[in-house]
Write a protein that holds these residues in place. Structure first.
Motif, PDB file in Angstrom:
ATOM      1  N   HIS A  91      30.105  14.638   7.567  1.00 45.79           N
ATOM      2  CA  HIS A  91      29.899  13.519   8.492  1.00 45.79           C
ATOM      3  C   HIS A  91      28.814  12.617   7.935  1.00 45.79           C
ATOM      4  CE1 HIS A  91      26.106  15.194  10.171  1.00 45.79           C
ATOM      5  NE2 HIS A  91      26.686  16.360   9.948  1.00 45.79           N
ATOM      6  N   GLU A  92      28.638  11.461   8.511  1.00 46.09           N
ATOM      7  CA  GLU A  92      27.737  10.445   7.961  1.00 46.09           C
ATOM      8  C   GLU A  92      26.290  10.910   7.909  1.00 46.09           C
ATOM      9  OE1 GLU A  92      28.145   6.739   9.948  1.00 46.09           O
ATOM     10  OE2 GLU A  92      30.179   6.359   9.208  1.00 46.09           O
ATOM     11  N   GLY A  93      25.905  11.815   8.797  1.00 50.37           N
ATOM     12  CA  GLY A  93      24.520  12.268   8.819  1.00 50.37           C
ATOM     13  C   GLY A  93      24.202  13.349   7.810  1.00 50.37           C
ATOM     14  N   SER A  94      25.206  13.894   7.129  1.00 55.58           N
ATOM     15  CA  SER A  94      24.976  14.945   6.144  1.00 55.58           C
ATOM     16  C   SER A  94      24.134  14.411   4.991  1.00 55.58           C
ATOM     17  CB  SER A  94      26.312  15.468   5.598  1.00 55.58           C
ATOM     18  OG  SER A  94      27.125  15.978   6.631  1.00 55.58           O
ATOM     19  N   THR A  95      23.240  15.251   4.494  1.00 56.02           N
ATOM     20  CA  THR A  95      22.308  14.828   3.445  1.00 56.02           C
ATOM     21  C   THR A  95      23.032  14.260   2.240  1.00 56.02           C
ATOM     22  OG1 THR A  95      20.638  16.424   4.127  1.00 56.02           O
ATOM     23  CG2 THR A  95      20.509  15.617   1.859  1.00 56.02           C
ATOM     24  N   THR A  96      24.116  14.895   1.825  1.00 58.86           N
ATOM     25  CA  THR A  96      24.774  14.489   0.579  1.00 58.86           C
ATOM     26  C   THR A  96      25.899  13.490   0.781  1.00 58.86           C
ATOM     27  OG1 THR A  96      26.227  16.429   0.753  1.00 58.86           O
ATOM     28  CG2 THR A  96      24.218  16.653  -0.577  1.00 58.86           C
ATOM     29  N   GLU A  97      26.185  13.107   2.023  1.00 55.59           N
ATOM     30  CA  GLU A  97      27.312  12.202   2.255  1.00 55.59           C
ATOM     31  C   GLU A  97      26.909  10.730   2.162  1.00 55.59           C
ATOM     32  OE1 GLU A  97      30.285  13.199   2.285  1.00 55.59           O
ATOM     33  OE2 GLU A  97      29.717  15.306   2.300  1.00 55.59           O
ATOM     34  N   HIS A  98      25.658  10.434   2.412  1.00 53.12           N
ATOM     35  CA  HIS A  98      25.187   9.051   2.322  1.00 53.12           C
ATOM     36  C   HIS A  98      24.021   8.989   1.339  1.00 53.12           C
ATOM     37  CE1 HIS A  98      23.876   5.027   3.345  1.00 53.12           C
ATOM     38  NE2 HIS A  98      22.666   5.500   3.625  1.00 53.12           N
ATOM     39  N   VAL A  99      24.131   8.130   0.335  1.00 56.87           N
ATOM     40  CA  VAL A  99      23.111   8.056  -0.706  1.00 56.87           C
ATOM     41  C   VAL A  99      21.992   7.120  -0.241  1.00 56.87           C
ATOM     42  CG1 VAL A  99      22.676   7.713  -3.166  1.00 56.87           C
ATOM     43  CG2 VAL A  99      24.940   8.429  -2.397  1.00 56.87           C
ATOM     44  N   GLY A 100      21.116   7.677   0.589  1.00 60.68           N
ATOM     45  CA  GLY A 100      20.001   6.909   1.126  1.00 60.68           C
ATOM     46  C   GLY A 100      18.673   7.403   0.582  1.00 60.68           C
ATOM     47  N   GLY A 101      17.620   7.234   1.365  1.00 61.25           N
ATOM     48  CA  GLY A 101      16.274   7.535   0.911  1.00 61.25           C
ATOM     49  C   GLY A 101      16.036   8.988   0.529  1.00 61.25           C
ATOM     50  N   LYS A 102      16.827   9.911   1.097  1.00 68.25           N
ATOM     51  CA  LYS A 102      16.658  11.319   0.753  1.00 68.25           C
ATOM     52  C   LYS A 102      16.879  11.562  -0.737  1.00 68.25           C
ATOM     53  CE  LYS A 102      18.061  12.961   5.345  1.00 68.25           C
ATOM     54  NZ  LYS A 102      19.073  13.705   6.132  1.00 68.25           N
ATOM     55  N   PHE A 103      17.671  10.701  -1.368  1.00 66.42           N
ATOM     56  CA  PHE A 103      17.989  10.904  -2.782  1.00 66.42           C
ATOM     57  C   PHE A 103      16.820  10.560  -3.700  1.00 66.42           C
ATOM     58  CE2 PHE A 103      22.096  11.623  -1.167  1.00 66.42           C
ATOM     59  CZ  PHE A 103      22.852  12.219  -2.168  1.00 66.42           C
ATOM     60  N   LEU A 104      15.742  10.017  -3.165  1.00 71.32           N
ATOM     61  CA  LEU A 104      14.522   9.887  -3.956  1.00 71.32           C
ATOM     62  C   LEU A 104      14.028  11.261  -4.405  1.00 71.32           C
ATOM     63  CD1 LEU A 104      12.608   7.254  -1.766  1.00 71.32           C
ATOM     64  CD2 LEU A 104      13.800   6.813  -3.923  1.00 71.32           C
ATOM     65  N   ASP A 105      14.376  12.280  -3.621  1.00 68.95           N
ATOM     66  CA  ASP A 105      13.894  13.624  -3.917  1.00 68.95           C
ATOM     67  C   ASP A 105      14.666  14.300  -5.051  1.00 68.95           C
ATOM     68  OD1 ASP A 105      11.925  13.452  -2.029  1.00 68.95           O
ATOM     69  OD2 ASP A 105      13.026  14.514  -0.462  1.00 68.95           O
ATOM     70  N   THR A 106      15.688  13.631  -5.602  1.00 70.05           N
ATOM     71  CA  THR A 106      16.331  14.208  -6.786  1.00 70.05           C
ATOM     72  C   THR A 106      15.338  14.307  -7.951  1.00 70.05           C
ATOM     73  OG1 THR A 106      17.148  12.013  -7.440  1.00 70.05           O
ATOM     74  CG2 THR A 106      18.637  13.405  -6.155  1.00 70.05           C
ATOM     75  N   VAL A 107      14.331  13.448  -7.961  1.00 70.78           N
ATOM     76  CA  VAL A 107      13.347  13.482  -9.050  1.00 70.78           C
ATOM     77  C   VAL A 107      12.414  14.691  -8.916  1.00 70.78           C
ATOM     78  CG1 VAL A 107      11.478  12.265 -10.215  1.00 70.78           C
ATOM     79  CG2 VAL A 107      13.506  11.012  -9.439  1.00 70.78           C
ATOM     80  N   PRO A 108      11.692  14.861  -7.807  1.00 69.19           N
ATOM     81  CA  PRO A 108      10.827  16.047  -7.723  1.00 69.19           C
ATOM     82  C   PRO A 108      11.598  17.357  -7.759  1.00 69.19           C
ATOM     83  CG  PRO A 108      10.872  14.858  -5.621  1.00 69.19           C
ATOM     84  CD  PRO A 108      11.497  13.970  -6.637  1.00 69.19           C
ATOM     85  N   ALA A 109      12.817  17.384  -7.213  1.00 67.94           N
ATOM     86  CA  ALA A 109      13.617  18.611  -7.277  1.00 67.94           C
ATOM     87  C   ALA A 109      13.916  18.971  -8.729  1.00 67.94           C
ATOM     88  CB  ALA A 109      14.916  18.440  -6.487  1.00 67.94           C
TER      89      ALA A 109
END
Length: 322
Positions: A210-228
């Motif tokens: 669904h739209e609220g899933s972390t990986t379904e919408h490429v929004g601000g959460k994806f900034l954390d791909t760097v520290p991860a």
């Protein structure tokens, strides 16, 4: 009890009832369900409190994120084995019994089962279907390094696995806190520390899309791909796995933020570029810089060197078009 199910929730009022009911209706009933309400500001907490089953343990905390929520629950877990459930997903009716029976009978540190996706209809994909594990991995226990050829093609989802609790405690396994994509470092650390692993070619878990899933919408959460990715690299170096896997590891580390930068919402492109730029400048000052230049394929190497050569995001765009 046999299994502790850990379920962190944040503003899951649309879905949390089904998630909880899917646990309470399991064919195996010797479990505890640890629900961590991570500072929800909708009716999630009210819905949880409507359940009176004594097997439910509620932890109510200020918002700390999924990693801290899971770590908090791990400190309270008393089950022989640990499973994870997201608050917007649900278990198939025999999920806990099937996973526990596999892990117990084969004496595994980790057993991995299949996930099926749901977005109004059910669908499979290679990632969650464990298609990379061919028939030679079925009905047996294996060492994680046996899957080294496709290590970075294995689903990192913690919810797709059952873990022996004393194994997690012995290796001091914890999720990174304060970032999203916390599953990824946790998976590689626990998987490569394990000695006995098995797979279950059966769909035990339904992942709701669904739209609220972390990986379904490429929004601000994806900034954390760097520290991860930074945490992941440290894990491989500190545990002596770097040289064994560096070719695929470096490609994996580059690809996460690279794909995110292409797809992320416009407002986050420059902030993500800045994080990537800072990360690559740090890499340039380490002994591993040459490995990036030598082991990356041409597309990823150009991305890596363009980021380093650029002075800002617009400069990077000009370089990347050449």
């Amino acid at each position: 009890m046999k299994v502790s199910v850990i379920m962190p929730v944040f503003n899951e009022e649309k879905y949390v009832r089904k998630a909880i009911e899917s646990v309470l209706g399991q064919t195996l009933d010797d479990f505890e369900l640890i629900v961590v309400n991570d500072g929800s500001c909708d009716s999630t907490l009210d819905i949880i409190r409507q359940f009176t089953d004594s097997r439910i343990k509620l932890i109510n905390q200020d918002n700390q994120g999924p990693g801290a929520s899971r770590n908090n629950a791990l400190r309270h877990a008393r089950g022989e084995y640990i499973m994870f459930l997201d608050g917007d997903d649900w278990y198939c009716p025999d999920a806990i019994e099937t996973a526990y029976s596999e892990a117990k009978s084969r004496d595994t540190d980790i057993s991995i089962f299949q996930i099926i996706k749901y977005d109004g209809k059910y669908s499979k994909n290679d990632w969650f279907n464990l298609d990379n594990f061919d028939e030679t991995f079925e009905d047996r226990v294996f060492n994680p390094h046996d899957s080294g050829d496709f290590l970075f093609d294995i689903s990192v989802s913690a919810s797709q696995k059952i873990f022996r609790r004393d194994f997690l405690e012995r290796i001091d396994a914890r999720f990174p806190e304060g970032i999203f994509f916390e599953d990824m470092p946790f998976f590689f650390y626990t998987y490569l520390k394990a000695e006995r692993v098995s797979i279950i070619k059966k769909h035990l878990y339904v992942r709701r899309k669904h739209e609220g899933s972390t990986t379904e919408h490429v929004g601000g959460k994806f900034l954390d791909t760097v520290p991860a990715g930074q945490i992941l690299m440290d894990i491989f170096i500190e545990n002596g796995w770097y040289d064994m896997y560096k070719f695929d590891l470096i490609a994996f580390k580059i690809n996460g933020p690279r794909y995110a930068l292409m797809a992320i919402d416009e407002e986050y492109k420059k902030p993500l570029y800045t994080l990537i730029k800072e990360d690559y400048e740090k890499i340039k000052a380490t002994p591993y810089y040459g490995d990036y230049l030598e082991n990356l394929g041409p597309v990823k190497r150009k991305f890596f060197t363009d980021i380093i050569a650029s002075g800002n995001y617009d400069d990077f765009l000009r370089l990347s078009k050449k």
